[in-house]
Scaffold this active site. Structure first.
Site, PDB file in Angstrom:
ATOM      1  N   ARG A 102      71.772   4.912  49.550  1.00 19.84           N
ATOM      2  CA  ARG A 102      70.599   5.601  49.003  1.00 19.84           C
ATOM      3  C   ARG A 102      71.028   6.772  48.122  1.00 19.84           C
ATOM      4  NH1 ARG A 102      66.460   3.034  51.264  1.00 19.84           N
ATOM      5  NH2 ARG A 102      66.832   2.200  53.357  1.00 19.84           N
ATOM      6  N   ASP A 103      70.313   6.920  46.989  1.00 16.02           N
ATOM      7  CA  ASP A 103      70.582   8.029  46.079  1.00 16.02           C
ATOM      8  C   ASP A 103      70.235   9.348  46.775  1.00 16.02           C
ATOM      9  OD1 ASP A 103      70.721   8.190  42.657  1.00 16.02           O
ATOM     10  OD2 ASP A 103      70.162   9.987  43.790  1.00 16.02           O
TER      11      ASP A 103
ATOM     12  N   HIS B  87      77.424   1.984  38.266  1.00 20.77           N
ATOM     13  CA  HIS B  87      76.443   1.833  39.343  1.00 20.77           C
ATOM     14  C   HIS B  87      75.124   1.332  38.797  1.00 20.77           C
ATOM     15  CE1 HIS B  87      76.386   5.992  37.854  1.00 20.77           C
ATOM     16  NE2 HIS B  87      75.083   5.969  38.047  1.00 20.77           N
TER      17      HIS B  87
ATOM     18  N   HIS C  95      71.202   1.329  39.451  1.00 17.37           N
ATOM     19  CA  HIS C  95      70.113   1.964  40.181  1.00 17.37           C
ATOM     20  C   HIS C  95      69.090   0.873  40.517  1.00 17.37           C
ATOM     21  CE1 HIS C  95      70.864   6.301  38.987  1.00 17.37           C
ATOM     22  NE2 HIS C  95      71.536   5.699  38.030  1.00 17.37           N
TER      23      HIS C  95
HETATM   24  P1  5GP Z   1      73.671   8.448  36.795  1.00 19.97           P
HETATM   25  O1  5GP Z   1      72.932   9.672  36.310  1.00 19.97           O
HETATM   26  O2  5GP Z   1      75.164   8.589  36.608  1.00 19.97           O
HETATM   27  O3  5GP Z   1      73.131   7.155  36.256  1.00 19.97           O
HETATM   28  O4  5GP Z   1      73.386   8.376  38.357  1.00 19.97           O
HETATM   29  C1  5GP Z   1      74.135   9.062  39.299  1.00 19.97           C
HETATM   30  C2  5GP Z   1      73.281   9.136  40.549  1.00 19.97           C
HETATM   31  O5  5GP Z   1      74.122   9.501  41.623  1.00 19.97           O
HETATM   32  C3  5GP Z   1      72.181  10.187  40.476  1.00 19.97           C
HETATM   33  O6  5GP Z   1      70.920   9.544  40.619  1.00 19.97           O
HETATM   34  C4  5GP Z   1      72.505  11.145  41.612  1.00 19.97           C
HETATM   35  O7  5GP Z   1      71.355  11.603  42.282  1.00 19.97           O
HETATM   36  C5  5GP Z   1      73.388  10.299  42.512  1.00 19.97           C
HETATM   37  N1  5GP Z   1      74.358  11.060  43.276  1.00 19.97           N
HETATM   38  C6  5GP Z   1      75.171  12.063  42.811  1.00 19.97           C
HETATM   39  N2  5GP Z   1      75.964  12.512  43.786  1.00 19.97           N
HETATM   40  C7  5GP Z   1      75.664  11.784  44.896  1.00 19.97           C
HETATM   41  C8  5GP Z   1      76.166  11.807  46.237  1.00 19.97           C
HETATM   42  O8  5GP Z   1      77.068  12.559  46.621  1.00 19.97           O
HETATM   43  N3  5GP Z   1      75.605  10.913  47.113  1.00 19.97           N
HETATM   44  C9  5GP Z   1      74.620  10.049  46.742  1.00 19.97           C
HETATM   45  N4  5GP Z   1      74.143   9.223  47.682  1.00 19.97           N
HETATM   46  N5  5GP Z   1      74.126  10.005  45.484  1.00 19.97           N
HETATM   47  C10 5GP Z   1      74.647  10.865  44.575  1.00 19.97           C
END
Ligand code: 5GP
Ligand code: ZN
Length: 116
Positions: free
Chosen positions: A31-32, A102, A104
């Protein structure tokens, strides 16, 4: 191959905790930490790849597995029939903040289009 400085490699290995919802030999889903929908799960390949731009033929199988995991998780989260969105951000203009590939998986509310 893991990157010693990568947050998601550390989550994959278990060095950093996360709320895991699915995993197998190739992918991990958790989970995010800052959810943008009632269901917001991140699905990652265990193999470190920074962005879509860095994908090689060797990872094409991993990409299939990310989507297969998304479909499984959508069913277990109860959002498969209503619908959900999968998104992969690439680099700064798309808002990528973690440089380990990743997917989403977002659901449990009505999505809008175009995305922000
Ligand atoms: P991006 O912006 O790179 O597409 O998505 C990165 C996602 O990773 C963000 O939605 C952010 O909330 C999530 N995220 C960042 N650090 C952590 C963490 O330590 N644990 C979890 N579960 N999610 C994280
Ligand atoms: Zn990584």
């Amino acid at each position: 191959m893991a990157d010693a400085d990568c947050l998601f490699c550390k989550i994959s290995s278990g060095e950093i905790a996360a709320d895991r919802v699915f995993e197998n030999d190739s992918v991990v889903a958790f989970r995010d930490i800052n959810p943008q929908a009632p269901t917001h799960v991140l699905i990652i390949p265990r193999r470190h790849v920074a962005t879509i731009n860095d994908l090689t033929d060797g990872e094409s199988g991993d990409i299939n597995l990310l989507f297969e995991a998304a479909a499984i998780i959508a069913r277990t989260e109860g959002i498969a029939e209503d619908g959900y969105r999968v998104t992969m951000n690439c680099n700064a203009a798309a808002g990528q903040t973690v440089f380990h590939l990743h997917l989403h998986l977002l659901g449990g509310r009505q999505m809008t289009w175009p995305p922000g």
